[in-house]
Scaffold this motif. Structure first.
Motif, short mmCIF file in Angstrom:
data_model
loop_
_atom_site.label_atom_id
_atom_site.label_comp_id
_atom_site.label_asym_id
_atom_site.label_seq_id
_atom_site.Cartn_x
_atom_site.Cartn_y
_atom_site.Cartn_z
N MET A 139 43.09 35.80 50.34
CA MET A 139 43.98 35.83 49.19
C MET A 139 43.50 36.87 48.17
O MET A 139 44.32 37.58 47.56
CB MET A 139 44.06 34.45 48.53
N MET A 140 42.20 36.99 47.98
CA MET A 140 41.66 37.96 47.04
C MET A 140 41.96 39.40 47.48
O MET A 140 42.08 40.31 46.65
CB MET A 140 40.15 37.76 46.89
N ASP A 141 42.10 39.61 48.80
CA ASP A 141 42.29 40.95 49.35
C ASP A 141 43.75 41.34 49.55
O ASP A 141 44.03 42.36 50.15
CB ASP A 141 41.56 41.06 50.70
N LYS A 142 44.70 40.67 49.00
CA LYS A 142 46.11 40.65 49.41
C LYS A 142 46.74 41.95 49.94
O LYS A 142 47.14 41.93 51.09
CB LYS A 142 46.93 40.02 48.31
N PRO A 143 47.01 43.01 49.18
CA PRO A 143 46.64 43.36 47.81
C PRO A 143 47.66 42.90 46.79
O PRO A 143 48.76 42.45 47.12
CB PRO A 143 46.62 44.88 47.86
N TYR A 144 47.29 43.07 45.50
CA TYR A 144 48.16 42.81 44.37
C TYR A 144 48.50 44.14 43.71
O TYR A 144 47.72 45.09 43.78
CB TYR A 144 47.47 41.88 43.36
N TYR A 145 49.66 44.19 43.08
CA TYR A 145 50.07 45.43 42.43
C TYR A 145 49.95 45.28 40.92
O TYR A 145 50.55 44.40 40.32
CB TYR A 145 51.48 45.81 42.85
N VAL A 146 49.13 46.14 40.33
CA VAL A 146 48.93 46.14 38.88
C VAL A 146 49.34 47.51 38.37
O VAL A 146 48.74 48.53 38.73
CB VAL A 146 47.45 45.85 38.52
N ASN A 147 50.40 47.53 37.58
CA ASN A 147 50.95 48.80 37.08
C ASN A 147 51.20 49.80 38.21
O ASN A 147 50.88 50.98 38.11
CB ASN A 147 50.05 49.41 36.01
N GLY A 148 51.71 49.27 39.30
CA GLY A 148 52.13 50.13 40.40
C GLY A 148 51.05 50.51 41.39
O GLY A 148 51.33 51.19 42.37
N LYS A 149 49.82 50.07 41.16
CA LYS A 149 48.73 50.45 42.05
C LYS A 149 48.22 49.22 42.82
O LYS A 149 48.08 48.15 42.23
CB LYS A 149 47.59 51.07 41.26
N PRO A 150 47.94 49.38 44.13
CA PRO A 150 47.42 48.24 44.90
C PRO A 150 46.00 47.91 44.46
O PRO A 150 45.14 48.78 44.36
CB PRO A 150 47.45 48.75 46.34
N ARG A 151 45.76 46.65 44.21
CA ARG A 151 44.45 46.18 43.78
C ARG A 151 44.07 44.92 44.56
O ARG A 151 44.92 44.24 45.13
CB ARG A 151 44.45 45.81 42.28
N ARG A 152 42.80 44.61 44.57
CA ARG A 152 42.33 43.35 45.08
C ARG A 152 41.57 42.64 43.97
O ARG A 152 41.20 43.25 42.97
CB ARG A 152 41.41 43.54 46.29
N ILE A 153 41.33 41.35 44.15
CA ILE A 153 40.42 40.61 43.27
C ILE A 153 39.04 40.80 43.87
O ILE A 153 38.75 40.32 44.96
CB ILE A 153 40.82 39.13 43.18
N ASP A 154 38.19 41.53 43.16
CA ASP A 154 36.92 41.96 43.73
C ASP A 154 35.89 40.84 43.82
O ASP A 154 35.15 40.75 44.79
CB ASP A 154 36.35 43.12 42.91
N LYS A 155 35.83 40.00 42.79
CA LYS A 155 34.85 38.92 42.75
C LYS A 155 35.50 37.68 42.16
O LYS A 155 36.48 37.77 41.43
CB LYS A 155 33.62 39.32 41.92
#
Length: 373
Positions: A139-155
């Protein structure tokens, strides 16, 4: 691990993990060349007002990989995307966010409230199989989109589900200390298996014995590298402003060790945020995080954590569960490092709470046109 540093409110104690509290949601880590054992770790907050810098001697850091790669790093909040970019929610799955090569800049999202378990929560009997550490990592590695950029929850700070920390008939013949180690066992195992992703949060239950709990706090912090202690007064049935013989010894130990303290809020009769006000006043060196921003099924008390965070240097608010319009309202007044990302998963899905904070980057009246710092 613990050093004093000066602010306009005077000296107080913190630790390496407090970088969360100064950088709000996003952190940037830049590697610097290593040196001898006395190299320093400088934490600097930019953007709002004067920079605040703390240096902690390397010899005081324990289990550095649990939060940061080591003592020879510079940590400062910087934008990670173009602030002018709008919100993007693509319909099709995107590739996994690119990993930053070792030795280069790393930007992190840290979730302060996650509950992986090998046993379904005994209090909240959710559907499906247990939400294991492997499921949390996915789930942390989904990725998620924050302001148009793919992100993960790192920790993520992890802890056992609250329903599994109750000292009841389910413990059988276990002593109080044995019960503590039993409900913390899976969390401890995960922090050892994934020290680069999981940070330990110890759950203090005074009903297992105050002396047992205080001794366990010290052991889990010193020996196992845990960085946070949670108090769940509603689940464990005590009033934090009245059960002083239960609460003060544990907070004394937290102050001594310099760890973060997260308190469950939003439920009556024992987790109304203002019930923690006497302890907040009595322990000004302890960073208190008001979990859930005072919002749970038992009530909406979000103005109480907000006011406490405005007035007290040592009070911070977890973003999850708060109403979107209130987050915007509160962010107009609160220093941005006072609002911390926490998903409270399960039951919550982290993406919705990332979106709650992403709105702050949009234009008024819904947002505040903030940059991602």
């Amino acid at each position: 691990l613990v050093k004093h540093f000066e602010t306009d409110r005077g000296p107080y104690i913190t630790n390496a993990v407090i970088c969360l509290l100064y950088t709000s949601l996003f952190l940037e880590v830049e590697q610097r060349p290593g040196g001898d054992g006395n190299d320093e770790l400088a934490l600097q907050r930019g953007g709002h007002g004067s920079a605040m810098v703390r240096r902690a001697q390397r010899r005081h850091l324990r289990q550095g990989p649990a939060l940061i790669a080591g003592a020879d790093e510079f940590i400062a909040p910087l934008p990670f995307t173009n602030p002018g970019m709008g919100v993007s929610m693509p319909a099709q799955p995107a590739p996994e966010p690119p990993r930053t090569p070792e030795g280069t800049e790393t930007r992190m999202i840290i979730d302060i409230s996650c509950y992986p378990t090998q046993v379904v929560d005994l209090a909240w009997q959710h559907d499906g199989d247990p939400f294991t550490g492997e499921k949390l990592l996915a789930m942390m590695d989904k990725p998620y989109y924050v302001n148009g950029k793919p992100r993960r929850i790192d920790k993520a700070f992890i802890q056992p589900p609250q329903g599994n920390t109750i000292y009841t008939w389910t413990d059988g013949e276990l002593t109080g200390m044995q019960s503590i180690d039993a409900y913390m066992a899976y969390t401890l195992a995960l922090t050892r298996q994934h020290p680069d992703r999981f940070i330990g949060c110890f759950v203090y239950n005074p009903r297992c014995g105050v002396k047992n709990g205080v001794e366990a706090i010290e052991r889990y912090v010193k020996e196992y590298g845990f960085k946070m202690v949670q108090f769940q007064a509603n689940m464990h049935a005590y009033r934090p402003d009245r059960a002083l013989d239960w609460v003060r010894p544990a907070l004394d130990k937290c102050a001594e060790l310099g760890v973060l303290v997260k308190v469950h809020t939003g439920d009556g009769p024992y987790s109304i945020p203002s019930e923690w006000a006497p302890m907040v006043n009595a322990y000004p060196t302890v960073p208190f995080i008001m979990a859930h921003f005072g919002v749970q099924t038992g009530g909406v008390y979000c103005f109480e954590p907000y006011q406490m965070a405005v007035e007290k240097a040592n009070v911070y608010c977890e973003s999850g569960w708060c109403l979107q319009s209130r987050i915007v309202e509160f962010a107009k007044v609160l220093p941005k490092h006072k609002i911390l990302f926490g998903s409270d998963t399960p039951p919550n899905e982290p993406g919705m709470w990332l979106r709650l904070l992403e709105v702050l980057c949009t234009n008024p009246p819904q947002g505040l046109n903030l940059d991602e710092d």
